[in-house]
Design an enzyme around this catalytic site. Sequence first.
Site, PDB file in Angstrom:
ATOM      1  N   ARG A  34      37.521  -0.604  -9.846  1.00 25.18           N
ATOM      2  CA  ARG A  34      36.052  -0.691  -9.894  1.00 25.18           C
ATOM      3  C   ARG A  34      35.636  -1.989 -10.577  1.00 25.18           C
ATOM      4  NH1 ARG A  34      32.882   1.403 -14.440  1.00 25.18           N
ATOM      5  NH2 ARG A  34      30.669   1.521 -13.922  1.00 25.18           N
ATOM      6  N   ARG A  75      15.667  -0.045 -19.953  1.00 24.35           N
ATOM      7  CA  ARG A  75      16.204  -0.292 -21.289  1.00 24.35           C
ATOM      8  C   ARG A  75      15.143  -0.828 -22.225  1.00 24.35           C
ATOM      9  NH1 ARG A  75      21.768  -3.332 -19.408  1.00 24.35           N
ATOM     10  NH2 ARG A  75      22.586  -1.559 -18.262  1.00 24.35           N
ATOM     11  N   LYS A 224      25.766   7.398  -6.682  1.00 24.79           N
ATOM     12  CA  LYS A 224      26.035   7.870  -8.053  1.00 24.79           C
ATOM     13  C   LYS A 224      24.936   8.876  -8.422  1.00 24.79           C
ATOM     14  CE  LYS A 224      27.188   4.625 -11.032  1.00 24.79           C
ATOM     15  NZ  LYS A 224      27.042   3.316 -11.732  1.00 24.79           N
ATOM     16  N   THR A 282      32.899   9.332 -16.081  1.00 25.32           N
ATOM     17  CA  THR A 282      32.266   9.263 -17.410  1.00 25.32           C
ATOM     18  C   THR A 282      33.010  10.046 -18.488  1.00 25.32           C
ATOM     19  OG1 THR A 282      30.154   9.362 -16.197  1.00 25.32           O
ATOM     20  CG2 THR A 282      30.049   9.058 -18.577  1.00 25.32           C
TER      21      THR A 282
END
Length: 477
Positions: A34, A75, A224, A282
Amino acid sequence: MARRATKIVATLGPASSDPAVLEQMILAGVNVVRLNFSHGKAQDHIDRARLVRTVSQKAGREVAIMADLQGPKIRVGRFAEGKVHLEPGAAFVLDAARTELGDVDGVGLDYKELPRDVKAGDRLLLNDGLLVLQVDAVKGEQVHTTVVLGGELSNNKGINKLGGGLTAPALTAKDMEDIRTAMSFQADYVAVSFPKTATDMEMARQLCNVAAAEFRHKPGLIAKIERAEAIPNLESILKASDGIMVARGDLAVEVGNAAVPALQKRMIRLARQHDRVVITATQMMESMITNPVPTRAEVSDVANAVLDGTDAVMLSAETASGRYPLETVREMANICAEAEMAEDVMLDADFSGMTFSRIDQSIAMGALFTAHHLGCKAIVALTDSGSTALWMSRHRIHIPIYALTPKLATQRKMALYRNVRPLLMDQNAERDMALADAEGHLKQRGILSAGDIYAITCGEPMGAPGGTNMLKICRAE
């Protein structure tokens, strides 16, 4: 090394970019590498992709490359001191218009839409849910909050809204540029961050296909699943994708930690029903970022994902920046192999009540059923597109599936399919010659010996995609 059906996805980073380390990792069991587009420049990814191709060739193991797009940056901005400590009960302002660096009273936002996405009473979770803010009021560009759960907040930490509801689009201008970069080195898979609907995936596919057209390449698309809004649309997102990633970090923050294990099981089950691949990701081996051995809980977590039927388990920081990238891959490979030995094969139950409208799919299922009941040594699929191998891989069987293809892109794509070992082999246009070549190829590799029984599928005329229409049971000579 124990035979293993579950595939391992490893993230490339500073800890794993040394060619010797990467080669060892591939030999230890990495099937997909990845590239995380949240970090680094375009040229870094181009160089890393070249590194992966060179090293995998040297190791004699073809691996797939997955380009993981950053998605929207939801963010906070930056702080004058790099970080602040927020006390419970304190007031804190998130200000989309703020240009100066943040302090203990407030901070700017990378995500300028936040004031329009929230209202009084909402809860915001920062830094993967480690900090919680209650929204008191929205005044213009300012979101006034009270700290519920305090702690350290540093530069550019992520923001989630409890229950979901942030309007940020799944594909940003940066993602569109990154898709072009990923297609320049023909990434085998593109992972799309934060999709909410099937439309997000359809748009990503169009962008990929346009960018890859000059290379005659079509990447697989992985959605995802990390937003609360994606859950009700799971089935339509699945149908618009080639696979999904159970992205448990952001998902857990939005839907709550306790809801994730059951969602993981449901997503894996649905993906298999719809003939799609699924990656579980994760914090799988999180403690191995700094420790040479995993915790018992991590071992159980990886084993459970395997028993749920995931195609692949993924490593993020563990291999990108951890201290023990190679050891982590070895540990994960062992856990997968052990868990698979405990699996029940329920093929008869799998097929009861199933109807097949396609000849090629029926042949694939017939091969599994026959090989299981005859106790074949191997199942062999001569495949152009990889579809036959994909269908076979959706069912649990303890017999390895060898997929022989003349196309390098198909070989790489199949690196992600559970229990499929993709091999490159030119296919003779004459059927009997092709079947003899396949047997010779597998005997040469020590997979078949004289007297072994195996099932083989192919299509006539040879080389037509989607044309699998023949199943033969053979005894190796």
